[in-house]
Design a protein around this motif. Sequence first.
Motif, short mmCIF file in Angstrom:
data_model
loop_
_atom_site.label_atom_id
_atom_site.label_comp_id
_atom_site.label_asym_id
_atom_site.label_seq_id
_atom_site.Cartn_x
_atom_site.Cartn_y
_atom_site.Cartn_z
N GLN A 76 85.36 73.60 28.90
CA GLN A 76 86.46 74.34 29.85
C GLN A 76 87.60 73.42 30.02
O GLN A 76 88.68 73.94 30.54
N TRP A 77 87.43 72.20 30.37
CA TRP A 77 88.47 71.43 30.64
C TRP A 77 89.36 70.97 29.18
O TRP A 77 88.49 70.80 28.27
N LYS A 78 90.63 70.66 29.60
CA LYS A 78 91.24 70.15 28.24
C LYS A 78 91.36 68.74 28.19
O LYS A 78 91.18 67.80 29.42
N ARG A 112 78.74 75.31 39.10
CA ARG A 112 79.78 75.90 38.69
C ARG A 112 80.67 74.74 37.86
O ARG A 112 80.56 73.52 38.05
N VAL A 113 81.89 75.42 37.35
CA VAL A 113 82.85 74.41 36.55
C VAL A 113 84.30 74.71 37.44
O VAL A 113 84.79 75.49 37.27
N PRO A 114 84.44 73.58 38.37
CA PRO A 114 85.86 73.81 38.85
C PRO A 114 86.97 73.59 38.09
O PRO A 114 86.76 72.97 37.11
N THR A 115 88.25 73.92 38.42
CA THR A 115 89.43 73.74 37.67
C THR A 115 89.79 72.36 38.21
O THR A 115 89.20 71.79 39.07
N ILE A 116 90.82 71.56 37.39
CA ILE A 116 91.61 70.42 37.54
C ILE A 116 92.11 70.47 38.77
O ILE A 116 92.20 69.45 39.67
N GLU A 117 92.75 71.57 39.27
CA GLU A 117 93.54 71.57 40.63
C GLU A 117 92.52 71.41 41.62
O GLU A 117 92.88 70.77 42.53
N GLU A 118 91.21 72.28 41.40
CA GLU A 118 90.42 72.12 42.71
C GLU A 118 89.88 70.77 42.83
O GLU A 118 89.20 70.38 43.97
N VAL A 119 89.86 69.91 42.01
CA VAL A 119 89.45 68.47 42.25
C VAL A 119 90.55 67.44 42.45
O VAL A 119 90.37 66.29 42.31
N GLY A 120 91.83 68.10 42.77
CA GLY A 120 92.94 67.18 42.93
C GLY A 120 93.81 66.94 41.90
O GLY A 120 94.69 65.95 42.38
N GLY A 121 93.52 67.32 40.93
CA GLY A 121 94.62 67.24 39.76
C GLY A 121 95.47 68.15 39.39
O GLY A 121 95.52 69.20 40.31
N TYR A 122 96.10 68.31 38.59
CA TYR A 122 97.34 69.39 38.00
C TYR A 122 97.22 69.38 36.70
O TYR A 122 97.07 68.62 35.82
N ARG A 123 97.50 71.07 36.39
CA ARG A 123 97.29 71.37 34.97
C ARG A 123 99.09 70.89 34.54
O ARG A 123 99.73 71.64 34.59
N LEU A 124 99.05 69.83 33.97
CA LEU A 124 100.18 69.19 33.12
C LEU A 124 100.76 69.58 32.09
O LEU A 124 102.02 69.96 31.97
N TYR A 125 99.76 69.99 31.32
CA TYR A 125 100.28 70.29 29.79
C TYR A 125 100.21 71.45 29.41
O TYR A 125 99.44 72.21 29.64
N ALA A 126 101.37 71.76 28.63
CA ALA A 126 101.31 73.10 27.88
C ALA A 126 100.20 73.19 26.85
O ALA A 126 99.57 74.08 26.78
N GLU A 127 100.02 72.14 25.98
CA GLU A 127 99.01 72.15 25.00
C GLU A 127 98.55 70.73 25.07
O GLU A 127 98.96 69.71 25.63
N ASP A 128 97.43 70.41 24.60
CA ASP A 128 96.70 69.20 24.45
C ASP A 128 97.63 67.98 23.94
O ASP A 128 97.75 66.96 24.43
N GLY A 129 98.18 68.28 23.06
CA GLY A 129 99.11 67.63 22.23
C GLY A 129 100.40 67.23 22.81
O GLY A 129 100.99 66.11 22.68
N ALA A 130 100.83 67.84 23.97
CA ALA A 130 102.22 67.72 24.44
C ALA A 130 102.21 66.29 25.13
O ALA A 130 101.27 66.00 25.78
N SER A 131 103.18 65.57 25.15
CA SER A 131 103.24 64.32 25.60
C SER A 131 103.91 64.10 26.77
O SER A 131 104.00 62.99 27.37
N PHE A 132 104.72 65.29 27.57
CA PHE A 132 105.11 65.27 28.66
C PHE A 132 104.46 66.36 29.57
O PHE A 132 104.35 67.30 29.00
#
Length: 291
Positions: free
Chosen positions: A216-218, A242-262
């Motif tokens: 579920q995580w990228k 359960r599987v929390p999202t990245i936001e729930e553990v204090g991160g952020y959904r940064l990337y449009a795609e896995d390969g995006a570099s910014f």
Amino acid sequence: MTKFLFTAMTTTPEGALKHIGGGSLLIAWQLDGKRVLIVGGGVVASQRIESILTTDASIFLLAPSDGLIARTRRLIELYPDHVSHLDRTFSGPEEIHNMDMVLTAIDDAEKSRQIVLMCRAAKIPVNAADIPDLCDFYFGSQIRDGPLQIMVSTNGKGPKLTALIKNRVQESLAGVEGDAIMKVGALRKKLKERAPGIGGPIGQQRMKWMSAVCEQWKMTEFTQLDEEMIEKLLDEGWNKKRVPTIEEVGGYRLYAEDGASFPLNVGLSSIIAFCAGAIVTVSVFILRQRR
Ligand SMILES: C[C@@]1(CC(=O)O)c2cc3[nH]c(cc4nc(cc5[nH]c(cc(n2)[C@H]1CCC(=O)O)[C@@](C)(CC(=O)O)[C@@H]5CCC(=O)O)C(CC(=O)O)=C4CCC(=O)O)c(CCC(=O)O)c3CC(=O)O
Ligand SMILES: NC(=O)C1=CN([C@@H]2O[C@H](COP(=O)(O)OP(=O)(O)OC[C@H]3O[C@@H](n4cnc5c(N)ncnc54)[C@H](O)[C@@H]3O)[C@@H](O)[C@H]2O)C=CC1
């Protein structure tokens, strides 16, 4: 073709049985503390040294000094703790004594064959760069990114093609996989501390939860994990099944795609800032021209 191979690996045993034989066993051979003899000091020997240096083996490079190419010489100088140079030509069976693996890379096919036969008699795994038929194992084209290791092999049929196929595989990677794997490794270690034990129901639960998180995580989300976030992921995830999202553990959904570099938000704001800057510059330029 790729689909075909995957099918063979993932469906019923009957499906896999259709493809028995004719291949090699692909394994990641652990060489920690082992002794590896490389015979020869040319181009191929230098590549062998580089391959074995990625492990924790002790390398013994047996070749006369006057036959060493510059690259081999440099590797011996750079890594004296890992590579011992035995400055002579191969003298006989005593050279392979106490070795765990032998690699020949010499321009003398008959000598190479003799060394292979000695190794066979002593039950030491051996690779002869010039005699595929006598090799216990082949080298392949490698991609390495920290703990990620990918080897392409054509089973001796087309060595040059291994390099070309490797390049294609390399292009399909985002470059964050090694980092992501390190973080997953740290997460698995903490999970095992929190829920110790080998096998049994707890082992089943651990594997199920880890697999779900990985699915579920990228990749790029794993790279954000630090110790604090790992604890939170275990509190909110493992403890609550359960599987929390990245936001729930204090991160952020940064990337449009896995390969995006910014990061998407930083990327957008940079683009807006750039456009605004460009408009101001052009306006100033036009105003000055008019004066
Ligand atoms: C069987 C094997 C035994 C072994 O060495 O383990 C073997 C054997 C032989 N290679 C020969 C030739 C070439 N080998 C390369 C390159 C590589 N060869 C490698 C592996 C292997 N080579 C094993 C099978 C691997 C597999 O098929 O999967 C690679 C992948 C890994 C490595 O060596 O570390 C590395 C690429 C690494 C990279 O770039 O990523 C090139 C291209 C180049 O140099 O650029 C050429 C010239 C072009 C060509 O022939 O294709 C010859 C002489 C043939 C002759 O005299 O005509 C023999 C002996 C023979 O076949 O009789
Ligand atoms: N597997 C592969 O990927 C490839 C294999 N080859 C084969 O690998 C072999 C080595 O190729 P290169 O490194 O280019 O050769 P090279 O000619 O550059 O080096 C040969 C080395 O072996 C040493 N040597 C010769 N006899 C020796 C002995 N009895 N004891 C110790 N050292 C000895 C020489 O001093 C020299 O350092 C060749 O037979 C070649 O056909 C060549 C290209 C690719």
